[in-house]
Design a protein around this motif. Structure first.
Motif, PDB file in Angstrom:
ATOM      1  N   LEU B 103      -2.508   8.465   1.749  1.00 39.45           N
ATOM      2  CA  LEU B 103      -1.497   9.062   2.629  1.00 39.45           C
ATOM      3  C   LEU B 103      -0.690  10.007   1.735  1.00 39.45           C
ATOM      4  CD1 LEU B 103      -0.185   8.875   5.518  1.00 39.45           C
ATOM      5  CD2 LEU B 103       1.410   7.242   4.514  1.00 39.45           C
ATOM      6  N   TYR B 104      -0.383  11.198   2.268  1.00 35.13           N
ATOM      7  CA  TYR B 104       0.339  12.183   1.458  1.00 35.13           C
ATOM      8  C   TYR B 104       1.718  12.449   2.054  1.00 35.13           C
ATOM      9  CZ  TYR B 104      -4.484  13.090   0.248  1.00 35.13           C
ATOM     10  OH  TYR B 104      -5.774  12.951  -0.124  1.00 35.13           O
ATOM     11  N   GLU B 105       2.679  12.704   1.155  1.00 28.49           N
ATOM     12  CA  GLU B 105       4.001  13.162   1.605  1.00 28.49           C
ATOM     13  C   GLU B 105       4.623  13.938   0.454  1.00 28.49           C
ATOM     14  OE1 GLU B 105       6.046  14.366   3.840  1.00 28.49           O
ATOM     15  OE2 GLU B 105       5.895  12.481   4.980  1.00 28.49           O
ATOM     16  N   VAL B 116       3.479  13.217  -3.186  1.00 28.62           N
ATOM     17  CA  VAL B 116       3.361  11.780  -3.453  1.00 28.62           C
ATOM     18  C   VAL B 116       2.172  11.243  -2.644  1.00 28.62           C
ATOM     19  CG1 VAL B 116       4.504   9.533  -3.287  1.00 28.62           C
ATOM     20  CG2 VAL B 116       5.817  11.567  -3.906  1.00 28.62           C
ATOM     21  N   VAL B 117       1.299  10.524  -3.330  1.00 33.63           N
ATOM     22  CA  VAL B 117       0.089  10.006  -2.693  1.00 33.63           C
ATOM     23  C   VAL B 117       0.161   8.484  -2.673  1.00 33.63           C
ATOM     24  CG1 VAL B 117      -2.443  10.051  -2.702  1.00 33.63           C
ATOM     25  CG2 VAL B 117      -1.172  11.940  -3.736  1.00 33.63           C
ATOM     26  N   GLY B 118      -0.003   7.930  -1.470  1.00 28.54           N
ATOM     27  CA  GLY B 118      -0.073   6.472  -1.343  1.00 28.54           C
ATOM     28  C   GLY B 118      -1.509   6.029  -1.567  1.00 28.54           C
ATOM     29  N   VAL B 119      -1.710   5.107  -2.500  1.00 25.29           N
ATOM     30  CA  VAL B 119      -3.087   4.682  -2.837  1.00 25.29           C
ATOM     31  C   VAL B 119      -3.197   3.154  -2.868  1.00 25.29           C
ATOM     32  CG1 VAL B 119      -3.671   6.732  -4.188  1.00 25.29           C
ATOM     33  CG2 VAL B 119      -2.552   4.818  -5.308  1.00 25.29           C
ATOM     34  N   THR B 120      -4.413   2.681  -2.796  1.00 23.78           N
ATOM     35  CA  THR B 120      -4.665   1.236  -2.924  1.00 23.78           C
ATOM     36  C   THR B 120      -5.354   0.972  -4.271  1.00 23.78           C
ATOM     37  OG1 THR B 120      -6.838   1.399  -1.947  1.00 23.78           O
ATOM     38  CG2 THR B 120      -5.006   0.992  -0.432  1.00 23.78           C
ATOM     39  N   ASP B 121      -5.615  -0.306  -4.536  1.00 21.28           N
ATOM     40  CA  ASP B 121      -6.290  -0.681  -5.788  1.00 21.28           C
ATOM     41  C   ASP B 121      -7.636   0.014  -5.975  1.00 21.28           C
ATOM     42  OD1 ASP B 121      -4.461  -2.187  -6.999  1.00 21.28           O
ATOM     43  OD2 ASP B 121      -5.356  -4.149  -6.523  1.00 21.28           O
ATOM     44  N   ASP B 122      -8.311   0.342  -4.862  1.00 19.73           N
ATOM     45  CA  ASP B 122      -9.630   0.980  -4.946  1.00 19.73           C
ATOM     46  C   ASP B 122      -9.574   2.332  -5.662  1.00 19.73           C
ATOM     47  OD1 ASP B 122     -11.202  -0.951  -3.868  1.00 19.73           O
ATOM     48  OD2 ASP B 122     -12.199   0.401  -2.451  1.00 19.73           O
ATOM     49  N   GLY B 144       4.581  -2.329  -5.633  1.00 18.52           N
ATOM     50  CA  GLY B 144       5.920  -2.340  -5.026  1.00 18.52           C
ATOM     51  C   GLY B 144       6.620  -0.998  -5.214  1.00 18.52           C
ATOM     52  N   LYS B 145       7.826  -1.026  -5.710  1.00 24.12           N
ATOM     53  CA  LYS B 145       8.593   0.224  -5.852  1.00 24.12           C
ATOM     54  C   LYS B 145       8.333   0.828  -7.243  1.00 24.12           C
ATOM     55  CE  LYS B 145      10.725   0.439  -1.875  1.00 24.12           C
ATOM     56  NZ  LYS B 145      12.018  -0.167  -1.634  1.00 24.12           N
ATOM     57  N   GLN B 146       7.113   1.117  -7.504  1.00 22.44           N
ATOM     58  CA  GLN B 146       6.731   1.746  -8.778  1.00 22.44           C
ATOM     59  C   GLN B 146       5.970   3.036  -8.485  1.00 22.44           C
ATOM     60  OE1 GLN B 146       4.385  -1.305 -10.724  1.00 22.44           O
ATOM     61  NE2 GLN B 146       6.165  -2.027 -11.880  1.00 22.44           N
ATOM     62  N   VAL B 147       6.020   3.960  -9.445  1.00 21.29           N
ATOM     63  CA  VAL B 147       5.301   5.225  -9.272  1.00 21.29           C
ATOM     64  C   VAL B 147       4.579   5.565 -10.579  1.00 21.29           C
ATOM     65  CG1 VAL B 147       7.361   6.611  -9.871  1.00 21.29           C
ATOM     66  CG2 VAL B 147       5.513   7.667  -8.561  1.00 21.29           C
ATOM     67  N   PHE B 185      -0.788  17.029 -10.616  1.00 23.59           N
ATOM     68  CA  PHE B 185       0.478  17.514 -10.028  1.00 23.59           C
ATOM     69  C   PHE B 185       1.084  16.513  -9.057  1.00 23.59           C
ATOM     70  CE2 PHE B 185      -2.241  21.033 -11.162  1.00 23.59           C
ATOM     71  CZ  PHE B 185      -1.393  21.796 -11.954  1.00 23.59           C
ATOM     72  N   ALA B 186       0.467  15.351  -8.907  1.00 24.74           N
ATOM     73  CA  ALA B 186       0.906  14.381  -7.888  1.00 24.74           C
ATOM     74  C   ALA B 186       1.542  13.149  -8.530  1.00 24.74           C
ATOM     75  CB  ALA B 186      -0.293  13.960  -7.036  1.00 24.74           C
ATOM     76  N   ALA B 187       2.167  12.358  -7.643  1.00 22.78           N
ATOM     77  CA  ALA B 187       2.689  11.055  -8.076  1.00 22.78           C
ATOM     78  C   ALA B 187       2.047  10.016  -7.166  1.00 22.78           C
ATOM     79  CB  ALA B 187       4.201  11.030  -7.938  1.00 22.78           C
ATOM     80  N   PHE B 188       1.819   8.824  -7.715  1.00 24.08           N
ATOM     81  CA  PHE B 188       1.076   7.823  -6.952  1.00 24.08           C
ATOM     82  C   PHE B 188       1.926   6.565  -6.753  1.00 24.08           C
ATOM     83  CE2 PHE B 188      -1.752  10.619  -9.152  1.00 24.08           C
ATOM     84  CZ  PHE B 188      -2.649  11.000  -8.166  1.00 24.08           C
ATOM     85  N   VAL B 189       1.986   6.155  -5.507  1.00 27.90           N
ATOM     86  CA  VAL B 189       2.732   4.931  -5.173  1.00 27.90           C
ATOM     87  C   VAL B 189       1.818   4.057  -4.325  1.00 27.90           C
ATOM     88  CG1 VAL B 189       4.985   6.106  -5.213  1.00 27.90           C
ATOM     89  CG2 VAL B 189       3.693   5.946  -3.070  1.00 27.90           C
ATOM     90  N   PRO B 190       2.136   2.767  -4.161  1.00 25.47           N
ATOM     91  CA  PRO B 190       1.292   1.935  -3.306  1.00 25.47           C
ATOM     92  C   PRO B 190       1.276   2.466  -1.878  1.00 25.47           C
ATOM     93  CG  PRO B 190       2.698   0.581  -4.672  1.00 25.47           C
ATOM     94  CD  PRO B 190       3.171   1.979  -4.843  1.00 25.47           C
ATOM     95  N   LEU B 191       0.107   2.403  -1.265  1.00 26.52           N
ATOM     96  CA  LEU B 191      -0.082   2.958   0.083  1.00 26.52           C
ATOM     97  C   LEU B 191       0.913   2.353   1.081  1.00 26.52           C
ATOM     98  CD1 LEU B 191      -1.786   4.694   2.056  1.00 26.52           C
ATOM     99  CD2 LEU B 191      -3.269   2.710   2.349  1.00 26.52           C
ATOM    100  N   ASP B 192       1.054   1.004   1.054  1.00 25.95           N
ATOM    101  CA  ASP B 192       1.911   0.360   2.063  1.00 25.95           C
ATOM    102  C   ASP B 192       3.369   0.792   1.899  1.00 25.95           C
ATOM    103  OD1 ASP B 192       2.016  -0.950  -0.359  1.00 25.95           O
ATOM    104  OD2 ASP B 192       2.202  -2.957   0.499  1.00 25.95           O
TER     105      ASP B 192
END
Lengths: 216, 382
Positions: B103-105, B116-122, B144-147, B185-192
């Protein structure tokens, strides 16, 4: 009884056997003598069913040998004839007992029976103590006795021997011939090819062959 | 004595000749095994390298342009996250390396407009090349609240921790090494977490799928596309990333074809050597065959003896050939494939069967020649 009737064998223009006829009764011991190249081995091969004659026929106990198919002739040979060749005729990688087992194996006998019969035959020719020896570990005389045992393995009624004493010294040759003679007295028919007149004397009947013709 | 005893005794007492026979087939089988084993290692390594080009299948909303991931802001069309489960349950799901929803925002962070990209463990499975200071990403993967910041995103932000996204505080777990891709150029956070933050619960913009089997005989990439397409409703579009797919399939197919040609050539060579060996064996043993024919060996028995010998040579040649081939590939393979080579145990039965079939077929003509020997001619040599 073996009847050789008017056998002629030619190779191209060369007539090796010329109208040969011979009768070998059961229990006979016949020696065919003649100089080298006279056709004696060719005659033995024709009698053995190994060499188809150009003309004539060979009857064994009423069966015309060359009217049989190749497969039938091989089976007939296996059952009726025992062969002794000039020396060095044992398979070098088989022991004495294994060499004697071969005709029995070829005839489809069970392994245990093969061993039993081979042991008995080697005992009969005085090689009870040499069963597990390779040919290279036996003297030439002993090798020939193994060959005799092998020739008798299928209870053959006819023994065909081609110059069996050719590579033996006189003493060993005579011992060998005495062994053959003993077997003959036990009822085995023997046809011996030799150029050695002394060895030929062990036979009941001598036949001379010169230039492909029987002369006596 | 049985046929097998007869043959075994002959081979056992003529060890050097038997060894010469075994070496004929061993040569072919060992090269076959070495080629297959090295090829497998090369295949795996190439596949791993090719997979680094990125996912080879993209699933996205039907009307979305393909460049969604290359920087389009949030607010684009979405798909239900449940589609991930459907993809994970396709028939050949065992060949999937990663099913990675995203998911992107975009957020304003200081003076940076950050993707910011929401990603899972995969995502970690899909991107094994993600490194921090040349070490594989492990504990730094955001929870959680980590990037986790891409290389240039981290550089722009000056690696300040924590950062605020839409008023929420996120601890920076690390900055990725440069990847040369949009990830820098992106940042990654947990998808949920991102779903919660953007009010896109259980929705995603894109699902990236990586398969391990790109050009397998039973499944190629386009078969996966069809299978995934069948598992998803009409609002999803499944696309094979063609350039990547074709490059991957082409390279791997060429490696496979080359190995197959080498294998066929060496096995033919093995068959030729074996036939030669058997033929010379007939010539050398004319006297012996003559004696056996004279005392009553028939054609059937001759074939039985030759085929039994071929079976013994085949089985021993197959076993030893497998061992030698594996050893060659383990010693020479790393230099060719530049990767460690492991034995392929599944090749053992194939080696034995191929070796045995070659030996049996190669012995038929020489056996036929032996049955046609004239015993009188052969006995003249006695």
């Amino acid at each position: 009884m073996i009847e050789v009737k008017n056998i002629t064998k030619t190779y191209g223009n060369i007539e090796v056997l010329k109208d040969v006829s011979l009768e070998i009764k059961n229990g006979d011991f016949i020696s065919i003598v003649g100089p080298s190249g006279s056709g004696k081995t060719t005659l033995l091969n024709v009698v053995a069913g190994l060499l188809t004659p150009t003309e004539g026929e060979v009857m064994v106990d009423g069966v015309s040998l060359y009217k049989l198919s190749l497969k039938q002739r091989i089976a007939f040979r296996r059952k009726s004839f025992g062969f002794i060749f000039q020396t060095f005729n044992l398979l070098s990688y088989l022991t004495a007992i294994e060499n004697v087992e071969i005709p029995l194996y070829l005839a489809g006998a069970k392994s245990a029976d093969q061993k039993l019969v081979a042991k008995e035959l080697l005992d009969r020719v005085g090689l009870k103590e040499r069963l597990s020896h390779l040919p290279s570990e036996l003297s030439i005389g002993e090798q020939q006795r193994v060959a005799i045992a092998r020739a008798l393995a299928n209870n053959a009624s006819v023994l065909l021997a081609d110059e069996p004493t050719g590579n033996l010294d006189t003493k060993t040759g005579e011992e060998f011939m005495r062994e053959i003679k003993r077997l003959n007295t036990e009822g085995v028919t023997v046809l011996l090819v030799t150029h050695d007149v002394e060895m030929a004397k062990f036979a009941n009947r001598q036949v001379r062959i010169i230039d492909g013709r029987l002369v006596s | 004595m049985r046929t097998i005893d007869f043959v075994a005794k002959e081979m056992g007492r003529r060890k050097w000749k038997a060894a010469a026979g075994i070496s004929c087939i061993l040569l072919g089988i060992s090269i076959f095994v070495a080629a297959q084993t090295t090829n497998e290692a090369l295949y795996e390594k190439t596949k791993e390298q090719l997979l680094r080009f990125g996912a080879n299948i993209i699933v996205q909303p039907k009307d979305e342009p393909f460049d969604a991931y290359s920087g389009s802001p949030g607010g684009s069309a979405t798909l239900p996250e449940i589609y991930v489960n459907r993809i994970q349950n396709i028939e050949h799901s065992g060949m999937l390396v990663a099913v990675s929803p995203k998911l992107y925002e975009r957020f304003e962070v200081g003076d940076v407009n950050l993707l910011v990209v929401g990603v899972t463990d995969d995502e970690r499975q899909a991107k094994p090349w993600w490194m921090i200071n040349k070490m594989v990403v492990t504990d730094e993967f955001p929870r959680g609240k980590q990037v986790l910041l891409g290389h240039y995103a981290g550089a722009h932000l000056g690696a300040v921790s924590p950062i605020k996204l839409d008023g929420e505080t996120f601890a920076v777990t690390g900055v990725l090494d440069e990847t040369g891709s949009a990830d820098d150029f992106a940042a990654f956070v947990p998808l949920d977490v991102l779903q919660e933050l953007t009010d896109n619960r259980r929705m995603v913009n894109l699902i990236e799928v990586s398969t391990s089997c790109i050009a397998c005989p039973e499944m190629n990439l386009y078969d996966f596309v069809d299978e995934i397409d069948a598992a998803l409703p009409d609002d999803a579009k499944v696309i094979a990333v063609k350039q990547i797919a074709e490059a991957q399939m082409g390279t791997l197919t060429k490696i496979g074809d080359f190995t197959r040609i080498i294998s066929i050539v060496v096995l033919c060579l093995g068959a030729f050597l074996m036939m030669n060996y058997m033929s010379s064996s007939v010539s050398e043993r004319r006297r012996e065959i003559g004696i056996l024919l004279a005392i009553g060996m028939d054609a059937g028995k001759i074939y039985k003896v030759f085929i039994s010998k071929a079976l013994i040579l085949g089985v021993v040649g197959g076993l030893v050939g497998y061992a030698v081939g594996t050893l060659i590939s383990m010693v020479a393979g790393p230099q060719i494939a530049d990767t460690p080579v492991s034995p392929i145990f599944q090749l053992l039965p194939y080696s034995v069967v191929i070796s045995t079939v070659i030996c049996v077929i190669s012995s038929i003509l020489p056996a036929r020649r032996a049955t046609r020997l004239d015993p009188v001619e052969a006995l003249r040599e006695v």
